[in-house]
Design a protein around this motif. Structure first.
Motif, short mmCIF file in Angstrom:
data_model
loop_
_atom_site.label_atom_id
_atom_site.label_comp_id
_atom_site.label_asym_id
_atom_site.label_seq_id
_atom_site.Cartn_x
_atom_site.Cartn_y
_atom_site.Cartn_z
N GLY A 204 0.85 -1.20 0.00
CA GLY A 204 0.00 0.00 0.00
C GLY A 204 0.88 1.24 0.00
N ARG A 205 0.27 2.37 -0.27
CA ARG A 205 1.01 3.64 -0.28
C ARG A 205 0.37 4.61 0.70
N GLN A 206 1.17 5.54 1.18
CA GLN A 206 0.69 6.60 2.07
C GLN A 206 -0.05 5.98 3.26
N LEU A 207 -1.26 6.44 3.53
CA LEU A 207 -1.98 5.92 4.69
C LEU A 207 -2.17 4.40 4.60
N ASP A 208 -2.31 3.91 3.39
CA ASP A 208 -2.49 2.46 3.24
C ASP A 208 -1.27 1.67 3.68
N TYR A 209 -0.12 2.33 3.75
CA TYR A 209 1.07 1.62 4.23
C TYR A 209 0.91 1.29 5.72
N VAL A 210 0.34 2.23 6.47
CA VAL A 210 0.09 1.97 7.90
C VAL A 210 -0.84 0.75 8.03
N ASN A 211 -1.84 0.72 7.16
CA ASN A 211 -2.83 -0.35 7.25
C ASN A 211 -2.25 -1.71 6.87
N VAL A 212 -1.31 -1.72 5.91
CA VAL A 212 -0.73 -3.02 5.56
C VAL A 212 0.21 -3.52 6.67
N LEU A 213 0.85 -2.59 7.36
CA LEU A 213 1.70 -3.01 8.48
C LEU A 213 0.88 -3.79 9.51
N GLU A 214 -0.29 -3.26 9.84
CA GLU A 214 -1.13 -3.91 10.84
C GLU A 214 -1.71 -5.23 10.29
N GLY A 215 -2.09 -5.22 9.01
CA GLY A 215 -2.64 -6.45 8.41
C GLY A 215 -1.61 -7.56 8.44
N ALA A 216 -0.36 -7.23 8.12
CA ALA A 216 0.70 -8.24 8.09
C ALA A 216 1.00 -8.75 9.50
N LEU A 217 1.01 -7.84 10.46
CA LEU A 217 1.27 -8.26 11.85
C LEU A 217 0.19 -9.24 12.33
N LYS A 218 -1.08 -8.89 12.04
CA LYS A 218 -2.17 -9.75 12.49
C LYS A 218 -2.04 -11.15 11.90
N LEU A 219 -1.72 -11.19 10.60
CA LEU A 219 -1.61 -12.50 9.93
C LEU A 219 -0.48 -13.32 10.54
#
Ligand code: F6R
Length: 601
Positions: free
Chosen positions: A466-481
């Protein structure tokens, strides 16, 4: 989030109350108490600490009364203490109440009561209720309770007992749960099904604005106008163990589904047509040279979101650093630094150490936490509380999304205080208020996320981009997985793929891509196509209006302000991680090597 129980019947009330509180301890465990009623007397026993402390105290008494109310507390107003524990009684000790919820207008009621000569013993919002009942009581508790309900703003599930009617329990509800049941000899109620399920499987759910009168073996339900109405019965087809998880197999699933409710509770009284955060009144960030956001793990991702908003809305230096790094790095901190600490538990060792360092250097400090009176809350100059209630599953879900909404509100407030204009503010606030409904809509996509999770059945790796704000969201998605399914997951800036990570993409590699930020969506979609060209199986989560025909699996968010999409993405990615873990047979509530609260370095 607290738990309440009540009983009136031919049997002893105490065993029912205690077994009910045991089943509800997941709703709160910082203090507990009961009131038992017999002819002419109310006996109240309450204490700070877990239910075990109450049971120990009760061992000194011989209590065989046939009616009573009980409470286990998760503090929201007032620290855990004996005085702040429920039940709360009036001064003449003739009426006693237990309350679950938040009374938003308690301050103004308190002032009004003060003018009538009432002094409150506790710091809670709940205590005003019993004094209001006392003030208006003229012998008809049903009428006075209806009147008091009309004065209360906020949420409540309430039980009331009085010496005048020793075999009667009054119950009322608005936005906090209340379940009732009965058998031939008794009637009872509680905040949740597990407290009742050993006694009956046919239960009444009280609706908002309704009141119930419980007598031994009989329950009457009344609407807001005082008219008797047909109670709404439900049959519970499952057993006690399932009931403790509200019918879900795991706490994580239950907690994900609590999100609409706990987000609403967190926003309550804070987000109206403007942001109400008196704790931050007078804080102008221009008084500081630097702002730091410090946290660990999922809370660090929430802090990154706040940093992003801060940078978008203000031109003040804002830096977000994992607390575990900050404490060993050479970051300048002095009395012109403002430091914000984000932590569900309020006890994380690295975050606590960072806070102590900042305090020592003379910085101004603010904690955002879910646990009242936790170490971080006690030490910081200012504390804001989320209202997620106890989170039992190790993987943070509802604590994270409540942090996001609170941080969104907080950043609006700080920008306003510091003289910055927030673009599209009205829309942002309107959408923030609607977030609980939008989250509900995301939870409805669980079958799609379960289907997409099957893509990982035979995979060891997944890539989030993801880019910009979506990068924050992918960090959390990856951690959860990672943490619950043990699938190795990496999060990359979509534009960085071509600088190395794209070498990892091969036939069948799973890529989860986010395109919720219109300005950069087309760029991200080009990056996605580069992965598809190398055989990747892509799942795209996007905002409505962003198009890409070449991607087979696409899921649209409901429309919200672009800076709020992360809350909805978080819910979808929690579901994705959850179903992947289930598919792989993992213990989702207690993943290996992890602890809920990391109090060691
Ligand atoms: C992940 C998770 C952890 C915590 C981290 C900080 O799902 O829960 O990464 O976020 O250990 O904990 P708190 O927020 O209690 O400081």
């Amino acid at each position: 989030m607290c738990g309440i129980t009540a009983y009136t019947g031919k049997g002893r009330a105490l065993p029912f109350l205690i077994q009910g509180l045991e089943k509800l301890e997941y709703r709160g465990y910082d203090s507990a108490g009961i009131t038992l009623v017999s002819n002419g007397e109310l006996v109240t026993v309450k204490t700070k600490g877990a239910l075990a402390a109450l049971k120990e105290k009760l061992a000194q008494y011989d209590l065989d009364q046939h009616a009573g109310i009980g409470h286990t507390r998760w503090a929201t107003h007032g620290v855990p203490s004996n005085l702040n524990s429920h039940p709360h009684t009036n001064l003449s000790n003739t009426i006693s109440i237990v309350h679950n919820g938040i009374i938003e207008n308690y301050q103004s009621i308190k002032e009004g009561l003060g003018m009538q000569g009432y002094t409150l013993a506790s710091q809670t919002d709940s205590e005003v209720i019993v004094h209001l009942l006392d003030y208006y009581y003229e012998g008809d508790m049903k009428a006075v309770l209806r009147k008091v309900m009309s004065y209360l703003e906020g949420s409540y599930a309430l039980c009331v007992v009085s010496v005048d009617e020793p075999d009667t329990i009054y119950a009322a509800k608005k936005e906090s749960p209340m379940i009732l049941g009965m058998d031939d000899t008794a009637s009872f109620c509680a905040s949740d099904i597990p407290a009742l399920i050993s006694y009956t499987k046919d239960m009444i759910t009280l609706e908002d604005g309704q009141m119930a009168v419980l007598k031994p073996g009989h329950v009457s339900v009344y609407d807001g106008q005082g008219r008797e109405v047909e109670p709404k019965f439900i049959h519970i087809p499952y057993d006690l163990e399932a009931a403790q998880k509200n019918g879900y197999d795991t706490f994580m699933e239950k907690e994900m589904h609590e999100q609409p409710y706990v987000i609403r509770e967190t926003l309550r009284g804070r987000v109206e047509d403007r942001i109400i955060m008196p704790e931050l009144d007078g804080i102008d960030l221009h008084a500081f040279d630097h702002v730091y956001f410090l946290a660990c793990g999922t809370a660090y991702h929430a802090a990154l979101y706040a940093q992003y908003l801060g940078r978008e809305w203000m031109d003040i230096p804002i830096t977000c650093v994992p607390a575990s790094e900050f404490r060993y790095g050479n970051y300048p901190v002095n009395d012109r630094t403002f430091c914000v600490f984000v932590s569900q538990s309020g006890e994380t060792a690295d975050t606590l150490a960072a806070l102590k360092m900042c305090l020592k250097a003379g910085a101004a400090t603010l904690t955002l936490t879910n646990v009242l009176d936790s170490s971080l809350a006690r030490l910081a100059d200012i504390t804001l509380y989320t209202c997620a209630g106890p989170e039992i599953a190790v993987a943070s879900t509802k604590a994270y999304t409540t942090q996001l909404v609170m941080l969104a509100a907080m950043m609006v407030k700080l920008a306003y205080n510091s003289g910055y204009e927030v673009k599209d503010l009205d829309q942002f606030i309107a959408d923030l208020k609607e977030i609980p409904n939008a989250v509900e809509a995301m939870l409805d996509r669980k079958n799609t996320m379960a289907e997409y999770a099957r893509l990982l059945a035979d995979q060891r790796d997944a890539y989030f981009i993801g880019r910009q704000l979506d990068y924050v969201n992918v960090l959390e998605g990856a951690l959860k997985l990672k943490e619950i399914s043990y699938v190795h997951a990496d999060a990359y800036y979509a534009g960085e793929l071509k600088h190395g990570p794209i070498a990892l993409i091969e036939e069948g590699t799973v890529v989860i891509a986010l395109a919720t930020q219109k300005e950069v969506a087309a760029k991200t979609i080009s990056n996605i196509e580069e992965t598809i060209a190398r055989g990747a199986e892509v799942i795209l989560i996007k905002a409505p209006g962003i198009h890409s025909d070449k991607i087979e699996r696409q899921i649209d968010l409901v429309p919200v302000h672009p800076y709020l999409t992360g809350i909805l993405v978080a819910v979808l990615l929690q579901l994705f991680a959850f179903y992947t873990a289930k598919e792989k047979g993992c213990n989702v509530d207690q993943p290996r090597n992890l602890a809920k609260s990391v109090t060691v370095e």
